[in-house]
Motif scaffolding. Structure first.
Motif, PDB file in Angstrom:
ATOM      1  N   ARG A 122       1.698 -12.821 -16.346  1.00  0.00           N
ATOM      2  CA  ARG A 122       1.291 -13.026 -14.955  1.00  0.00           C
ATOM      3  C   ARG A 122       1.060 -11.694 -14.237  1.00  0.00           C
ATOM      4  NH1 ARG A 122       2.756 -16.450 -10.366  1.00  0.00           N
ATOM      5  NH2 ARG A 122       4.690 -15.353 -10.013  1.00  0.00           N
ATOM      6  N   LEU A 123       1.912 -10.734 -14.545  1.00  0.00           N
ATOM      7  CA  LEU A 123       1.735  -9.417 -13.929  1.00  0.00           C
ATOM      8  C   LEU A 123       0.403  -8.809 -14.373  1.00  0.00           C
ATOM      9  CD1 LEU A 123       3.680  -6.947 -12.524  1.00  0.00           C
ATOM     10  CD2 LEU A 123       2.857  -5.998 -14.648  1.00  0.00           C
ATOM     11  N   LEU A 124       0.081  -8.933 -15.673  1.00  0.00           N
ATOM     12  CA  LEU A 124      -1.141  -8.314 -16.175  1.00  0.00           C
ATOM     13  C   LEU A 124      -2.393  -9.039 -15.664  1.00  0.00           C
ATOM     14  CD1 LEU A 124      -0.063  -7.614 -19.866  1.00  0.00           C
ATOM     15  CD2 LEU A 124      -0.435  -5.921 -18.069  1.00  0.00           C
ATOM     16  N   LEU A 125      -2.345 -10.365 -15.603  1.00  0.00           N
ATOM     17  CA  LEU A 125      -3.554 -11.119 -15.261  1.00  0.00           C
ATOM     18  C   LEU A 125      -3.723 -11.326 -13.761  1.00  0.00           C
ATOM     19  CD1 LEU A 125      -3.624 -13.851 -18.064  1.00  0.00           C
ATOM     20  CD2 LEU A 125      -4.645 -11.576 -18.047  1.00  0.00           C
ATOM     21  N   GLU A 126      -2.608 -11.386 -13.026  1.00  0.00           N
ATOM     22  CA  GLU A 126      -2.705 -11.718 -11.596  1.00  0.00           C
ATOM     23  C   GLU A 126      -2.058 -10.670 -10.704  1.00  0.00           C
ATOM     24  OE1 GLU A 126      -1.097 -15.672 -10.947  1.00  0.00           O
ATOM     25  OE2 GLU A 126      -1.719 -16.209 -12.966  1.00  0.00           O
ATOM     26  N   GLY A 127      -1.421  -9.675 -11.310  1.00  0.00           N
ATOM     27  CA  GLY A 127      -0.775  -8.648 -10.491  1.00  0.00           C
ATOM     28  C   GLY A 127       0.475  -9.141  -9.790  1.00  0.00           C
ATOM     29  N   MET A 128       1.033 -10.266 -10.244  1.00  0.00           N
ATOM     30  CA  MET A 128       2.211 -10.783  -9.552  1.00  0.00           C
ATOM     31  C   MET A 128       3.483 -10.215 -10.160  1.00  0.00           C
ATOM     32  SD  MET A 128       0.955 -12.452  -7.189  1.00  0.00           S
ATOM     33  CE  MET A 128       2.324 -13.282  -6.414  1.00  0.00           C
ATOM     34  N   ARG A 130       7.718 -10.097 -10.537  1.00  0.00           N
ATOM     35  CA  ARG A 130       8.623 -11.180 -10.957  1.00  0.00           C
ATOM     36  C   ARG A 130       9.064 -12.066  -9.817  1.00  0.00           C
ATOM     37  NH1 ARG A 130      13.578 -10.916 -14.517  1.00  0.00           N
ATOM     38  NH2 ARG A 130      13.115 -13.122 -14.625  1.00  0.00           N
ATOM     39  N   HIS A 131       9.193 -11.494  -8.635  1.00  0.00           N
ATOM     40  CA  HIS A 131       9.736 -12.291  -7.543  1.00  0.00           C
ATOM     41  C   HIS A 131       8.666 -12.621  -6.516  1.00  0.00           C
ATOM     42  CE1 HIS A 131      13.491 -11.678  -9.515  1.00  0.00           C
ATOM     43  NE2 HIS A 131      13.276 -10.388  -9.509  1.00  0.00           N
ATOM     44  N   GLY A 132       7.439 -12.742  -6.995  1.00  0.00           N
ATOM     45  CA  GLY A 132       6.379 -13.239  -6.128  1.00  0.00           C
ATOM     46  C   GLY A 132       5.558 -12.166  -5.454  1.00  0.00           C
ATOM     47  N   GLY A 133       6.141 -10.964  -5.265  1.00  0.00           N
ATOM     48  CA  GLY A 133       5.380  -9.905  -4.591  1.00  0.00           C
ATOM     49  C   GLY A 133       4.255  -9.399  -5.482  1.00  0.00           C
ATOM     50  N   ARG A 134       3.225  -8.877  -4.874  1.00  0.00           N
ATOM     51  CA  ARG A 134       2.118  -8.355  -5.666  1.00  0.00           C
ATOM     52  C   ARG A 134       2.473  -6.955  -6.169  1.00  0.00           C
ATOM     53  NH1 ARG A 134      -2.693 -10.477  -6.802  1.00  0.00           N
ATOM     54  NH2 ARG A 134      -2.489 -12.318  -5.522  1.00  0.00           N
ATOM     55  N   ALA A 135       2.157  -6.670  -7.439  1.00  0.00           N
ATOM     56  CA  ALA A 135       2.406  -5.322  -7.959  1.00  0.00           C
ATOM     57  C   ALA A 135       1.497  -4.358  -7.207  1.00  0.00           C
ATOM     58  CB  ALA A 135       2.114  -5.277  -9.452  1.00  0.00           C
ATOM     59  N   LEU A 136       1.992  -3.159  -7.028  1.00  0.00           N
ATOM     60  CA  LEU A 136       1.191  -2.158  -6.332  1.00  0.00           C
ATOM     61  C   LEU A 136      -0.078  -1.890  -7.128  1.00  0.00           C
ATOM     62  CD1 LEU A 136       4.212   0.164  -5.672  1.00  0.00           C
ATOM     63  CD2 LEU A 136       2.918  -1.088  -3.926  1.00  0.00           C
ATOM     64  N   PRO A 137      -1.193  -1.601  -6.417  1.00  0.00           N
ATOM     65  CA  PRO A 137      -2.452  -1.365  -7.149  1.00  0.00           C
ATOM     66  C   PRO A 137      -2.381  -0.158  -8.075  1.00  0.00           C
ATOM     67  CG  PRO A 137      -2.801  -1.311  -4.757  1.00  0.00           C
ATOM     68  CD  PRO A 137      -1.350  -1.581  -4.966  1.00  0.00           C
ATOM     69  N   VAL A 138      -1.386   0.714  -7.885  1.00  0.00           N
ATOM     70  CA  VAL A 138      -1.257   1.868  -8.771  1.00  0.00           C
ATOM     71  C   VAL A 138      -0.926   1.426 -10.198  1.00  0.00           C
ATOM     72  CG1 VAL A 138       1.178   2.301  -8.256  1.00  0.00           C
ATOM     73  CG2 VAL A 138      -0.287   4.193  -8.895  1.00  0.00           C
ATOM     74  N   MET A 139      -0.356   0.235 -10.356  1.00  0.00           N
ATOM     75  CA  MET A 139      -0.285  -0.411 -11.677  1.00  0.00           C
ATOM     76  C   MET A 139      -1.627  -1.134 -11.813  1.00  0.00           C
ATOM     77  SD  MET A 139       0.876  -1.784 -14.452  1.00  0.00           S
ATOM     78  CE  MET A 139       0.073  -3.132 -15.334  1.00  0.00           C
TER      79      MET A 139
END
Ligand code: HEC
Length: 192
Positions: A122-128, A130-139
């Protein structure tokens, strides 16, 4: 005419200068950091595919100590970076917010040992996160969002098969606070 330039600069708690660029020095960072061999299930085709993709997508060039300064500690590849990335503008504020690329080995405390594979996907495909927040665009998940679910799962499976490494990276630093460890500033600038 507009000009764009890409800069990679490093700072180590310098004395503030009138020109903010005086606080920074350019970094020679032309390197490739290899994705390490898995500790388990090395013959699993998904694990092999995941390792291939992690090499291809350059994950270790951020998630490895020293790599952002051009001197990676290969033995700790993917175990997180003690060199951070500024995520607010150091040309505008003296102490930008800084984030340290996390440890991607399955250590339960320092790394992603508690992350189910689905959360990594989910983090890789949607940038989400673990706890719902969006990963920073720097990732740069935007660059990975078009991976097939099978490929994203292969990456997750490979990461979970690495040898756990207890290396702790510094916590994120809020804007206005001096960072405890060096950081780089990666920027794309448009001439006014
Ligand atoms: C340009 C640097 C950079 C690259 C390249 C990069 N990452 Fe990241 N990654 C980060 C940063 C910084 C964070 C922290 C983001 C945040 O706190 O929101 C992060 C967060 C993560 C997380 C969440 C971990 C946690 O504990 O919160 C995972 C999983 C992850 N990255 C996997 C990958 C994978 C897999 C790749 C390659 C396909 C990759 N990253 C490439 C910088 C990078």
């Amino acid at each position: 005419m507009r000009r764009l330039s890409l800069c990679l600069l490093a700072a180590a708690l310098p004395a503030f200068a009138a020109d903010p660029f005086d606080d920074y020095e350019p970094v020679e960072n032309a390197l490739v950091v290899a994705a390490p061999a898995p500790a388990r299930d090395a013959a699993d085709p998904a694990v092999q595919r995941g390792r291939y993709l992690v090499n291809l997508l350059g994950c270790a060039s951020c998630h490895t100590d020293g790599a952002l300064l051009g001197a990676p500690e290969e033995a700790r590849a993917l175990a997180g970076s003690g060199v951070g990335i500024a995520i607010s503008d150091p040309l505008r504020v003296r102490y930008p917010a800084v984030v340290y690329p996390p440890n991607l080995t399955p250590d339960p405390e320092a790394g992603i040992g508690e992350w189910p594979e689905e959360d990594i996907v989910r983090l890789l495909l949607e940038g989400m996160g673990r706890h719902g927040g969006r990963a920073l665009p720097v990732m740069p998940w935007q660059s990975y969002a078009r991976l097939t679910p099978e490929d994203a799962t292969a990456i997750a499976r490979y990461l979970k098969r690495l040898a756990p490494n207890p290396h702790q990276v510094p916590a994120p630093v809020a804007e206005g606070e001096p960072a405890p460890a060096p950081y780089v500033h990666v920027g794309l600038y448009q001439r006014r």
